[in-house]
Scaffold this active site. Structure first.
Site, PDB file in Angstrom:
ATOM      1  N   PHE A  67     -12.254   7.097 -14.703  1.00 56.02           N
ATOM      2  CA  PHE A  67     -11.273   8.188 -14.532  1.00 56.02           C
ATOM      3  C   PHE A  67     -10.235   8.228 -15.639  1.00 56.02           C
ATOM      4  O   PHE A  67      -9.536   9.216 -15.811  1.00 56.02           O
ATOM      5  CB  PHE A  67     -10.625   8.133 -13.142  1.00 56.02           C
ATOM      6  N   PHE A  88       4.053   0.932  -8.559  1.00 53.89           N
ATOM      7  CA  PHE A  88       3.987   2.062  -9.492  1.00 53.89           C
ATOM      8  C   PHE A  88       3.078   1.813 -10.689  1.00 53.89           C
ATOM      9  O   PHE A  88       3.044   2.616 -11.617  1.00 53.89           O
ATOM     10  CB  PHE A  88       5.398   2.421  -9.982  1.00 53.89           C
ATOM     11  N   CYS A  94      -5.356   7.531  -6.569  1.00 62.76           N
ATOM     12  CA  CYS A  94      -4.042   7.792  -5.964  1.00 62.76           C
ATOM     13  C   CYS A  94      -3.643   9.258  -5.871  1.00 62.76           C
ATOM     14  O   CYS A  94      -3.240   9.717  -4.801  1.00 62.76           O
ATOM     15  CB  CYS A  94      -2.969   7.049  -6.750  1.00 62.76           C
ATOM     16  N   SER A 122       0.855  -1.198   0.000  1.00 57.27           N
ATOM     17  CA  SER A 122       0.000   0.000   0.000  1.00 57.27           C
ATOM     18  C   SER A 122       0.887   1.242   0.000  1.00 57.27           C
ATOM     19  O   SER A 122       2.032   1.197   0.449  1.00 57.27           O
ATOM     20  CB  SER A 122      -0.839   0.064   1.280  1.00 57.27           C
ATOM     21  N   ALA A 172       6.331  10.994  -3.599  1.00 57.48           N
ATOM     22  CA  ALA A 172       6.968  12.007  -4.442  1.00 57.48           C
ATOM     23  C   ALA A 172       6.681  11.740  -5.919  1.00 57.48           C
ATOM     24  O   ALA A 172       6.362  12.667  -6.678  1.00 57.48           O
ATOM     25  CB  ALA A 172       8.474  12.031  -4.184  1.00 57.48           C
TER      26      ALA A 172
HETATM   27  P1  NAD Z   1      -8.653  -1.551  -3.321  1.00 54.91           P
HETATM   28  O1  NAD Z   1      -9.707  -0.864  -2.557  1.00 54.91           O
HETATM   29  O2  NAD Z   1      -8.925  -1.950  -4.726  1.00 54.91           O
HETATM   30  O3  NAD Z   1      -8.209  -2.892  -2.537  1.00 54.91           O
HETATM   31  C1  NAD Z   1      -7.931  -2.939  -1.167  1.00 54.91           C
HETATM   32  C2  NAD Z   1      -8.542  -4.222  -0.620  1.00 54.91           C
HETATM   33  O4  NAD Z   1      -8.111  -4.391   0.737  1.00 54.91           O
HETATM   34  C3  NAD Z   1     -10.076  -4.219  -0.577  1.00 54.91           C
HETATM   35  O5  NAD Z   1     -10.558  -5.288  -1.357  1.00 54.91           O
HETATM   36  C4  NAD Z   1     -10.408  -4.396   0.915  1.00 54.91           C
HETATM   37  O6  NAD Z   1     -11.557  -5.192   1.147  1.00 54.91           O
HETATM   38  C5  NAD Z   1      -9.156  -5.061   1.440  1.00 54.91           C
HETATM   39  N1  NAD Z   1      -8.926  -4.915   2.872  1.00 54.91           N
HETATM   40  C6  NAD Z   1      -8.993  -3.801   3.634  1.00 54.91           C
HETATM   41  N2  NAD Z   1      -8.676  -4.080   4.900  1.00 54.91           N
HETATM   42  C7  NAD Z   1      -8.418  -5.408   4.959  1.00 54.91           C
HETATM   43  C8  NAD Z   1      -8.009  -6.303   5.997  1.00 54.91           C
HETATM   44  N3  NAD Z   1      -7.804  -5.863   7.234  1.00 54.91           N
HETATM   45  N4  NAD Z   1      -7.845  -7.610   5.690  1.00 54.91           N
HETATM   46  C9  NAD Z   1      -8.044  -8.061   4.430  1.00 54.91           C
HETATM   47  N5  NAD Z   1      -8.407  -7.261   3.411  1.00 54.91           N
HETATM   48  C10 NAD Z   1      -8.581  -5.949   3.661  1.00 54.91           C
HETATM   49  O7  NAD Z   1      -7.348  -0.635  -3.254  1.00 54.91           O
HETATM   50  P2  NAD Z   1      -6.121  -0.596  -4.291  1.00 54.91           P
HETATM   51  O8  NAD Z   1      -6.436   0.328  -5.404  1.00 54.91           O
HETATM   52  O9  NAD Z   1      -5.693  -1.978  -4.591  1.00 54.91           O
HETATM   53  O10 NAD Z   1      -5.027   0.131  -3.413  1.00 54.91           O
HETATM   54  C11 NAD Z   1      -4.405  -0.521  -2.334  1.00 54.91           C
HETATM   55  C12 NAD Z   1      -3.198   0.286  -1.905  1.00 54.91           C
HETATM   56  O11 NAD Z   1      -2.278   0.385  -3.017  1.00 54.91           O
HETATM   57  C13 NAD Z   1      -3.513   1.734  -1.514  1.00 54.91           C
HETATM   58  O12 NAD Z   1      -2.633   2.109  -0.480  1.00 54.91           O
HETATM   59  C14 NAD Z   1      -3.191   2.513  -2.783  1.00 54.91           C
HETATM   60  O13 NAD Z   1      -2.831   3.835  -2.506  1.00 54.91           O
HETATM   61  C15 NAD Z   1      -2.005   1.755  -3.331  1.00 54.91           C
HETATM   62  N6  NAD Z   1      -1.813   1.876  -4.787  1.00 54.91           N
HETATM   63  C16 NAD Z   1      -2.874   1.840  -5.654  1.00 54.91           C
HETATM   64  C17 NAD Z   1      -2.651   1.913  -7.028  1.00 54.91           C
HETATM   65  C18 NAD Z   1      -3.786   1.871  -8.002  1.00 54.91           C
HETATM   66  O14 NAD Z   1      -3.558   2.125  -9.174  1.00 54.91           O
HETATM   67  N7  NAD Z   1      -4.992   1.569  -7.611  1.00 54.91           N
HETATM   68  C19 NAD Z   1      -1.346   1.996  -7.521  1.00 54.91           C
HETATM   69  C20 NAD Z   1      -0.294   2.007  -6.622  1.00 54.91           C
HETATM   70  C21 NAD Z   1      -0.537   1.938  -5.249  1.00 54.91           C
HETATM   71  C1  UDX Z   2      -1.188   6.725 -11.052  1.00 53.18           C
HETATM   72  C2  UDX Z   2       0.314   6.662 -11.373  1.00 53.18           C
HETATM   73  O1  UDX Z   2       0.522   6.934 -12.770  1.00 53.18           O
HETATM   74  C3  UDX Z   2       0.863   5.300 -11.027  1.00 53.18           C
HETATM   75  O2  UDX Z   2       2.270   5.266 -11.259  1.00 53.18           O
HETATM   76  C4  UDX Z   2       0.570   5.016  -9.570  1.00 53.18           C
HETATM   77  O3  UDX Z   2       1.065   3.746  -9.205  1.00 53.18           O
HETATM   78  C5  UDX Z   2      -0.923   5.105  -9.292  1.00 53.18           C
HETATM   79  O4  UDX Z   2      -1.410   6.398  -9.699  1.00 53.18           O
HETATM   80  P1  UDX Z   2      -3.391   5.845 -12.254  1.00 53.18           P
HETATM   81  O5  UDX Z   2      -4.078   6.765 -11.311  1.00 53.18           O
HETATM   82  O6  UDX Z   2      -3.847   4.441 -12.340  1.00 53.18           O
HETATM   83  O7  UDX Z   2      -1.831   5.788 -11.906  1.00 53.18           O
HETATM   84  O8  UDX Z   2      -3.471   6.452 -13.744  1.00 53.18           O
HETATM   85  P2  UDX Z   2      -2.674   7.612 -14.519  1.00 53.18           P
HETATM   86  O9  UDX Z   2      -2.370   7.111 -15.858  1.00 53.18           O
HETATM   87  O10 UDX Z   2      -1.564   8.159 -13.729  1.00 53.18           O
HETATM   88  O11 UDX Z   2      -3.795   8.730 -14.685  1.00 53.18           O
HETATM   89  C6  UDX Z   2      -4.270   9.477 -13.573  1.00 53.18           C
HETATM   90  C7  UDX Z   2      -5.211  10.560 -14.055  1.00 53.18           C
HETATM   91  O12 UDX Z   2      -4.506  11.584 -14.748  1.00 53.18           O
HETATM   92  C8  UDX Z   2      -6.286  10.070 -15.025  1.00 53.18           C
HETATM   93  O13 UDX Z   2      -7.515  10.691 -14.724  1.00 53.18           O
HETATM   94  C9  UDX Z   2      -5.769  10.521 -16.380  1.00 53.18           C
HETATM   95  O14 UDX Z   2      -6.783  10.686 -17.322  1.00 53.18           O
HETATM   96  C10 UDX Z   2      -5.112  11.842 -16.000  1.00 53.18           C
HETATM   97  N1  UDX Z   2      -4.083  12.273 -16.947  1.00 53.18           N
HETATM   98  C11 UDX Z   2      -2.975  11.511 -17.154  1.00 53.18           C
HETATM   99  C12 UDX Z   2      -4.213  13.494 -17.597  1.00 53.18           C
HETATM  100  O15 UDX Z   2      -5.192  14.201 -17.398  1.00 53.18           O
HETATM  101  N2  UDX Z   2      -3.237  13.896 -18.456  1.00 53.18           N
HETATM  102  C13 UDX Z   2      -2.106  13.147 -18.674  1.00 53.18           C
HETATM  103  O16 UDX Z   2      -1.256  13.591 -19.462  1.00 53.18           O
HETATM  104  C14 UDX Z   2      -1.983  11.922 -18.011  1.00 53.18           C
END
Ligand code: NAD
Ligand code: UDX
Length: 480
Positions: A334, A158, A272, A127, A218
């Site tokens: 999104f 990432f 994010c 996370s 960052a």
């Molecule tokens: P998500 O909501 O899709 O998944 C999280 C899951 O964790 C849920 O299914 C929830 O039920 C489960 N959960 C919560 N508490 C729990 C517990 N105590 N035991 C078991 N399961 C539990 O979230 P996500 O998008 O996968 O993001 C997860 C983390 O990764 C966040 O910190 C997010 O910021 C980070 N992250 C997300 C992305 C992305 O693109 N979505 C990219 C990079 C990092």
């Molecule tokens: C982002 C980061 O890119 C990824 O590295 C991190 O792990 C999770 O957060 P994500 O949110 O899945 O990924 O998608 P991303 O492609 O970054 O787009 C984010 C938002 O910015 C979207 O709404 C997209 O449409 C918008 N976007 C992206 C713009 O408006 N202009 C751009 O040039 C690029």
């Protein structure tokens, strides 16, 4: 056989573990979650998330060395390496509400690990967490350790949605932070060996724990900042007659700047960027750095400005009111190639239009009506709490209809708003759309998808972000 368990079967846990299972057949991977509907979906033919290439990977490994389960405690107890990939939402109340990360889910996962573990474990922060979280987790685990040795690593993810599988197959880098003790180094090496199955060694970076945790916040702040920078310039382009695509191209040609992530848009969304920047802002405040926190806050303010500027353009161009008018919304996710709607700019745009009493007809190829109604009814930040994964029946907005076809959405409409850059919106028959709309017919392109000149030839009045305004829009200046 090494056993991996991942707590959290979401957008990160699911695809990441599926790829580890694919690339490391000798490792057994269990993905566990408290949400039964989510785990049931992972075990079915209709996965809980839409991600190109994911179905194939899951099909190949599920039941072989990849398992999805709600038996959290059993799999945690058996694992050597535990990834924690639970939600880290923005706090909605109490100290730091609206900014700080809510570590409730992380803390409860850590306490559960401490309760059920009977052997040494490597705990991996997957996370996105505030810098120094590993220290807090270490305290929880060691104060409840019963003699068990825990090593905490930071291994932020990432991947971007819509390209998750591609990003996981060929990451720009894998980042692993750990303690600089012999035990810490050994744990870093163990995790490095997992990734080394398919990631070239020079792409696996190892750092101290705090650098790894902070690098993730960052990186997201830098990426979002580029979008807010180009969006800020887009407003100036509209005021001066410059074209933001030309400006972004010219600016991005500088190899120190680079061409990617400079697409002006209706605003960035996703689970994010906003959450992680707010988290960074709060950490800066807590560390007595108000100037730094204000600097990053501005990235979010420009994003909010961009969304409200878009709504103001729509309303002001249509004689300053959309009350009772049908507005077609094309795209609700999104970004393209995902069904994810978390923090999508479409929510704010729809709220703005509903505030002016519009009738909205929405089409998105991947988002269901139930999801859209739920998103429109939800309070800020509530989406990131696991409760929202449970089925609910929100009170539907009567002014909102959701249809499964772009032509149906635009039939009889006064205006069309393009809010997601789905490829199919490039090739729609805009002549047919024009013929079936009220006149004057407007297109508001929040993703710079269409050629404004071609649409103007058909007869549309077109607004494209950061592009020279057509005469109509100049005569109806928006309050922006
Ligand atoms: P998500 O909501 O899709 O998944 C999280 C899951 O964790 C849920 O299914 C929830 O039920 C489960 N959960 C919560 N508490 C729990 C517990 N105590 N035991 C078991 N399961 C539990 O979230 P996500 O998008 O996968 O993001 C997860 C983390 O990764 C966040 O910190 C997010 O910021 C980070 N992250 C997300 C992305 C992305 O693109 N979505 C990219 C990079 C990092
Ligand atoms: C982002 C980061 O890119 C990824 O590295 C991190 O792990 C999770 O957060 P994500 O949110 O899945 O990924 O998608 P991303 O492609 O970054 O787009 C984010 C938002 O910015 C979207 O709404 C997209 O449409 C918008 N976007 C992206 C713009 O408006 N202009 C751009 O040039 C690029």
């Amino acid at each position: 056989m090494v056993k991996i368990c991942c707590i959290g079967a979401g957008y990160v846990g699911g695809p990441t573990m599926a790829v580890i299972a694919l690339k490391c057949p000798a490792i057994e991977v269990a993905v566990v979650d408290i949400s039964k509907p989510r785990i049931d979906a992972w075990n079915s033919d209709r996965l809980p998330i839409y991600e190109p290439g994911l179905d194939e990977v899951v099909k190949e490994c599920r039941g072989r060395n990849l398992f999805f389960s709600t038996d959290v405690e059993k799999h945690v107890a058996e694992a050597d390496i535990i990834f924690v990939s639970v939600n880290t939402p923005t706090k909605t109340r109490g100290l730091g509400a609206g900014k700080a990360a809510d570590l409730t889910y992380w803390e409860s996962a850590a306490r559960m690990i401490a309760d059920v573990s009977k052997s040494d474990k490597i705990i991996v922060e997957k996370s996105t967490v505030p810098v120094k979280t590993a220290e807090a987790i270490e305290k929880i685990l060691t104060h409840n350790s019963k003699g068990i040795n825990y090593q905490i690593l930071s291994n932020p993810e990432f991947l971007a949605e819509g390209t998750a599988i591609e990003d996981l197959f060929k990451p720009d880098r894998v980042l692993i932070g750990g303690r600089e003790t012999p035990g810490g180094k050994k744990a870093v090496q163990a995790l490095k060996e997992v990734y080394a199955h398919w990631v070239p060694e020079d792409r696996i970076i190892t750092t101290n724990l705090w650098s790894a945790e902070l690098s993730k916040l960052a990186a997201n702040a830098f990426l979002a900042q580029r979008i807010s920078s180009v969006n800020a310039i887009s407003a100036l382009c509209e005021a001066t007659g410059a074209n933001v695509s030309e400006v972004a191209y010219a600016v991005g040609k500088d190899s120190r700047i680079g061409p990617r992530f400079l697409n002006a848009s209706v605003g960035f969304g996703g689970s994010c960027f906003q959450k992680d920047i707010l988290n960074l802002v709060y950490i800066c405040e807590c560390n007595g750095l108000p100037e730094v926190s204000n600097y990053w806050k501005q990235v979010i303010k420009i994003n909010d400005y961009q969304k409200s500027r878009f709504v103001n353009r729509v309303v002001s161009s249509m004689f300053n009111t959309v009350s009772g008018k049908k507005i077609a919304v094309l795209g609700f996710a999104f970004k393209k190639d995902t069904g994810d709607t978390r923090e999508t700019p479409a929510i704010d745009v729809c709220h703005g239009l509903l505030g002016d009493k519009a009738q909205i007809s929405i089409y998105d190829p991947q988002v269901t009506e139930d999801q859209i109604q739920r998103d429109l009814a939800m309070s800020k930040f509530d989406w990131d709490h696991p409760m929202h994964l449970q089925p609910t029946s929100p009170t539907a907005f009567k002014q909102v209809s959701v249809v499964w076809d772009a032509y149906e959405a635009t039939k009889g409409a006064h205006g069309v708003c393009i809010l997601t850059e789905w490829d199919e919106f490039k090739t729609l028959d805009y002549q047919k759309i024009f013929d079936n709309m009220q006149k004057p017919a407007f297109v508001f392109d929040g993703r710079n998808m269409v050629d404004p000149e071609k649409l103007r030839e058909i007869g549309f009045i077109v607004y494209s972000i950061g592009k020279p305004l057509d005469a109509w829009l100049k005569d109806m200046p928006a309050v922006v």
